[in-house]
Design an enzyme around this catalytic site. Structure first.
Site, PDB file in Angstrom:
ATOM      1  N   GLU A 184      32.284  96.441  23.519  1.00 39.79           N
ATOM      2  CA  GLU A 184      31.529  96.902  24.691  1.00 39.79           C
ATOM      3  C   GLU A 184      31.976  98.323  25.035  1.00 39.79           C
ATOM      4  O   GLU A 184      33.066  98.525  25.562  1.00 39.79           O
ATOM      5  CB  GLU A 184      31.761  95.953  25.868  1.00 39.79           C
ATOM      6  CG  GLU A 184      31.332  94.519  25.585  1.00 39.79           C
ATOM      7  CD  GLU A 184      31.804  93.551  26.656  1.00 39.79           C
ATOM      8  OE1 GLU A 184      31.216  93.547  27.757  1.00 39.79           O
ATOM      9  OE2 GLU A 184      32.770  92.812  26.397  1.00 39.79           O
ATOM     10  N   LYS A 243      33.187  99.640  28.858  1.00 44.04           N
ATOM     11  CA  LYS A 243      34.277  99.051  29.642  1.00 44.04           C
ATOM     12  C   LYS A 243      35.298 100.130  29.993  1.00 44.04           C
ATOM     13  O   LYS A 243      35.666 100.953  29.146  1.00 44.04           O
ATOM     14  CB  LYS A 243      34.944  97.922  28.861  1.00 44.04           C
ATOM     15  CG  LYS A 243      34.071  96.693  28.687  1.00 44.04           C
ATOM     16  CD  LYS A 243      34.886  95.481  28.272  1.00 44.04           C
ATOM     17  CE  LYS A 243      35.712  94.977  29.438  1.00 44.04           C
ATOM     18  NZ  LYS A 243      36.435  93.726  29.112  1.00 44.04           N
TER      19      LYS A 243
END
Length: 408
Positions: free
Chosen positions: A327, A330
């Site tokens: 991801e 983040k």
């Protein structure tokens, strides 16, 4: 001849019916789950997650919010979902009316097609610094459980919350496990709630952080769950700990026992997050693809063995690996963006040396702890290319073909 044709047709239809019944019956699978986070601007649509889950043999997914597109993507798949109630919603759902409204808007509209088995209220609330969230945590859990009960769904959907292992003030040796004293006023009534409702106590357990904080005091193979590691004894109990993950879980079990002995007899701990980053900043030397592959492969092996911890050997470990995708949005160190098993283009970040066998199951039937039919996954979640699926499909095809031939 006509009678013979009729008998052949009946036999073919019986084969077809049996194949269809067999294919629709619940099938026990591995206790392994995975966290599906979406803090990224380059992630594929949620439909792309389905073949990846099938390839891993995973039929349990934890989501961090009730995003409509994701919940619709999992409809009629049989995949069991833990759905997060975001921190920013806690104040509203702490009130019964707010809980009822949130449940109606975010959950009920997707049932029963989407198989939601638990709500996780907030994430690591007690180790944050937001006192309002801390005060609202248990009221939110209670209000949501009450709203589920009013909808006759409290036996189908559990209510819980996930804790950082920072709730422990002491964790070594495991037998000395104890909660932070300043958190006991919140944890003791939460444990009462779990005991009353039958919901699990969730912990986010990361041997990676323990090793990174003390690489000289903790052997890397012990943190990576390597079977060849000799392990560490607990002199107080005589129990032997083969790896750090089960030691962390037992430390939490001991903490529960010390804080609330009544709850300790019935509350089950489940690992809501665990993983190992495949890359990090220059000072995050343990974050490598080789270590991540070893750790997550060993987690899968450990779960597939259907074993418990040294303290609770008869309670099989239930684990959600973190995470499905890397991801890129983040915050924090680089390691935070590199926990995924897959890149956003759905290619593996590294090869896993072990994958759980499809159809793993444990003797003993239903679970304890609040999930509805925790071992029973619908046929829709089976491996589409597995041997059992192929045989069932062949039986259906063969029966239908025979029926058509005889009828003709």
């Amino acid at each position: 001849l006509q009678r013979a044709r009729g008998l052949c047709l009946a036999a073919a239809l019986c084969v077809l019916a049996l194949a269809l019944v067999s294919d629709a019956s619940p099938t026990p699978v591995s206790l392994l789950g995975i966290n599906y986070g979406r803090v990224g601007n380059n992630l594929p649509p949620p439909q792309a997650a389905l073949p990846l889950l099938q390839g891993l043999g995973i039929a349990r997914v934890r989501l961090y919010d009730p995003e409509p597109g994701v919940l619709r993507a999992f409809a009629k798949t049989g995949i069991e979902l833990y759905v997060g109630v975001p921190d920013q919603c806690l104040a509203a759902v702490a009130e019964p009316a707010g809980a009822t409204s949130w449940l109606k808007d975010s959950i009920l509209r997707y049932l029963p097609d989407t198989k939601i088995v638990a709500l996780t209220v907030g994430n690591e609330v007690l180790t944050g610094n937001d006192t309002a969230l801390t005060r609202n945590l248990l009221p939110a859990m209670e209000s949501l459980h009450g709203a589920l009960a009013a909808a006759n769904l409290d036996k189908q959907i559990a209510v819980t919350t996930a804790h950082n292992l920072g709730v422990l003030g002491t964790s070594y040796p495991p037998s000395a496990g104890a909660f932070r004293k300043d958190l006991l006023q919140y944890l003791c009534p939460i444990l009462d709630f779990h005991a009353k409702t039958g919901s699990p106590f969730l912990v986010n357990a990361y041997p990676y952080f323990a090793y990174s904080d003390d690489p000289k005091g903790i052997h890397l193979d012990y943190a990576l769950l390597e079977p060849s590691n000799p392990g560490v004894p607990d002199a107080n109990t005589g129990l032997h700990y083969p790896n750090l993950l089960v030691a962390q879980v037992d430390a939490a079990y001991h903490a529960i026992s010390a804080a609330n002995s009544a709850a300790a007899r019935v509350v089950e701990i489940r690992i809501s997050e665990t993983g190992w980053p495949s890359a990090g900043d220059a000072n995050e030397k343990a974050a490598t693809p080789e270590s991540a592959a070893r750790y997550n492969s060993n987690v899968m092996r450990l779960v597939a063995e259907w074993k418990g911890t040294p303290l609770k050997p008869n309670v099989p470990l239930r684990v959600y690996v973190f995470a499905l995708f890397n991801e890129n949005m983040k915050p924090g160190p680089a390691s935070e963006r590199n926990y995924g098993l897959f890149k956003p283009d759905s290619t593996p970040v590294y090869p896993l040396t072990y994958k759980p066998a499809h159809g793993d199951f444990t003797p003993g039937g239903n679970s304890t702890g609040g999930d509805n039919d925790y071992y029973d996954i619908s046929a829709a979640s089976r491996e589409p290319t597995g041997r059992r699926w192929t045989w069932a499909q062949a039986a259906v095809a063969g029966g239908a073909a025979a029926a058509l031939m005889v009828a003709a």
